[in-house]
Enzyme design. Structure first.
Site, PDB file in Angstrom:
ATOM      1  N   LYS A 108       0.870  -1.185   0.000  1.00 31.53           N
ATOM      2  CA  LYS A 108       0.000   0.000   0.000  1.00 31.53           C
ATOM      3  C   LYS A 108       0.902   1.228   0.000  1.00 31.53           C
ATOM      4  CE  LYS A 108      -4.368   1.320   0.228  1.00 31.53           C
ATOM      5  NZ  LYS A 108      -5.565   0.683  -0.335  1.00 31.53           N
ATOM      6  N   ASP A 150      -6.924   4.609  -4.731  1.00 27.93           N
ATOM      7  CA  ASP A 150      -7.562   4.466  -3.412  1.00 27.93           C
ATOM      8  C   ASP A 150      -8.165   5.833  -3.127  1.00 27.93           C
ATOM      9  OD1 ASP A 150      -7.891   2.654  -0.980  1.00 27.93           O
ATOM     10  OD2 ASP A 150      -7.044   4.407  -0.024  1.00 27.93           O
TER      11      ASP A 150
END
Ligand code: NDP
Length: 444
Positions: free
Chosen positions: A126, A166
């Site tokens: 991430k 995201d």
């Protein structure tokens, strides 16, 4: 002290001021106790859990850029490459002022299990930055994205690490980042997913997380003798996940009566008008007050409040820790039968426990929102093949993946005597595959 408790204590000590990361590790390891206790000596000798909770690599870097007034701004960039046991690191880039290392680590840790659950060969990672795209001009967003990618490009690649969107990273940001990567590396490769259709993106990627959430919920309801038609659904968020969750729920015959953003929420008893919501959020990038102004049946309230509306199904699709214990109590009192997370870790641990104790079917995000990353992996496959599949082909693969995920987590829960506990089921199913690959690859 048990091995699980030892490792949780170590994580808290070694990663101070990272409460979200502690929360994610605690949730996962607590629910894996049954499996870990059966292999405690071997796992302890191999420091398996210590390796599982420690990212393989963590990158933190300076992101300088020039704003429209000529002023230099400096943000912090992150990429946490958490676990590559089953494939290249894969996970989104979050652009939001709240981003810090602990948040990126919690998201990366969750991503490891989520990616494993998809059944596809992708490891977990991430990234992100505390940059806020809101209120910035396109040129400022481009300047930031180019600077961010100038550093990140040294560490990613189609077979190494493939970031995606995201919160705050949509098609515009992915486009700027892809352009800069290509320019720096002189390689046209599937290094990012969520790309535009004209340069290697996949049909149905935009819809995938929201649609996938509903495919899983529909299968779960079916297995519990219920159908979606006529159900009242409460959704939080008004971004990518929320919009397509609302759209698919309505296509399935349910009525979605709420949505929200970071300033307020909408109650629309006639059912949310998705086209209007898309116009307000995707095109005008405006607040939900504009939705309410354009629709007579809608009531706008400042602050939070969607969970107070009686419903059959609740879908938190905004951000972490947005469904708290009092919200869980309101949902139970309002007759809610199922909660499935569209966002990552939107439900606090005590709220999750309350819902489960009161017979609400609860599916954690790592299972129910895995449709986004699964379709990203399908985008990687299409890029490697230099082919583009039709919308229907991608959508039908997505539907199969989500149905399989539901049955995998359901079976894993049953196997360990925890029938209906999908938190345990998801963590065990995700864990088993990653651990088997880690063991096979030796101490690395
Ligand atoms: P978007 O940026 O498109 O939308 C996020 C939505 O949540 C917006 O409506 C935003 O409000 C609201 N929001 C953000 N932060 C807060 C906050 N602190 N308090 C209240 N509301 C907030 O993001 P996505 O829809 O892509 O992502 C939503 C969630 O789903 C995240 O947890 C993400 O990690 C997760 N997720 C996303 C996937 C994807 O494919 N996009 C895949 C899997 C998980 P506002 O409009 O005011 O900014």
């Amino acid at each position: 002290m048990s091995y699980v408790d030892e490792v949780i204590a170590q994580v808290i000590e070694k990663n101070p001021s990272q409460p979200e990361f502690h929360q994610a590790v605690k949730e996962v390891l607590d629910s894996l106790r049954l499996v870990i206790e059966q292999n405690e000596d071997a796992y302890r000798k191999d420091a398996l859990l210590e390796r599982l909770v420690t990212p393989e690599r963590q990158l933190i870097f300076r992101v300088p850029w020039v704003d429209d007034k000529g002023q230099v701004q400096v943000n912090t960039g992150y990429r946490v490459q958490f676990n590559s046991a089953i494939g290249p690191y894969k996970g989104g880039i979050r652009l939001h002022p709240s981003v810090n290392l602990g948040i990126i680590k919690f998201l990366g840790f969750e991503q490891v299990f989520k990616n494993s659950l998809t059944g596809l060969p992708i490891g977990g990672g991430k990234g992100g930055s505390d940059f806020d795209p809101k209120g910035k001009s396109d040129r400022e967003v481009m300047a930031f994205c180019q600077s961010f990618m100038t550093e990140l490009s040294k560490y990613i690649g189609a077979d190494t690490d493939v970031p995606a969107g995201d919160i705050g990273t949509g098609a515009r940001e992915i486009g700027y980042m892809f352009g800069q990567y290509k320019r720096l590396q002189n390689r046209y490769e599937g290094v990012l997913t969520g790309k535009g259709l004209s340069y290697g993106g996949s049909l149905a990627r935009t819809e995938a997380t929201g649609y996938g959430l509903l495919y899983l919920v529909e299968e779960m309801m079916k297995c519990h003798g219920e159908e979606m038609t006529g159900k009242t659904v409460v959704v939080s968020g008004a971004g990518n996940v929320a919009i397509y969750a609302i759209q698919k729920a309505q296509q399935m015959g349910a009525k979605v009566v709420t949505c929200s953003d970071s300033t307020g929420w909408i109650y629309d008893p006639e059912g949310i008008d998705v086209d209007l919501l898309k116009e307000v959020k995707e095109v005008r990038r405006a607040r939900l007050t504009e939705y309410a102004a354009a629709r007579e049946s809608a009531v706008y309230t400042q602050g939070r409040g969607v969970w107070a509306i009686p419903c059959d199904i609740a879908l938190p699709c905004a951000t972490q820790n947005e469904l708290l214990i009092d919200d869980a109590k309101q949902l139970v009192a309002g007759g809610c039968k199922a909660v499935a997370e569209g966002a990552n870790m939107p439900t606090t641990l005590d709220a999750t426990a309350y819902l489960q104790e009161n017979g609400v079917l609860f599916v954690p995000g790592k299972a129910s929102n895995a449709g986004g990353v699964a379709t990203s992996a399908l985008e990687m496959t299409q890029n490697s093949e230099r082919l583009s599949w039709s919308f229907e082909e991608v959508d039908s693969k997505l539907q199969n993946i989500m149905i399989n995920i539901y049955h995998n987590i359901d079976n894993a829960a049953k196997k360990y005597g925890k029938e209906g506990n999908y938190v345990v089921g998801a963590n065990i199913a995700g864990f088993e595959k990653v651990v088997s690959a880690m063991n096979a690859q030796g101490i690395v």
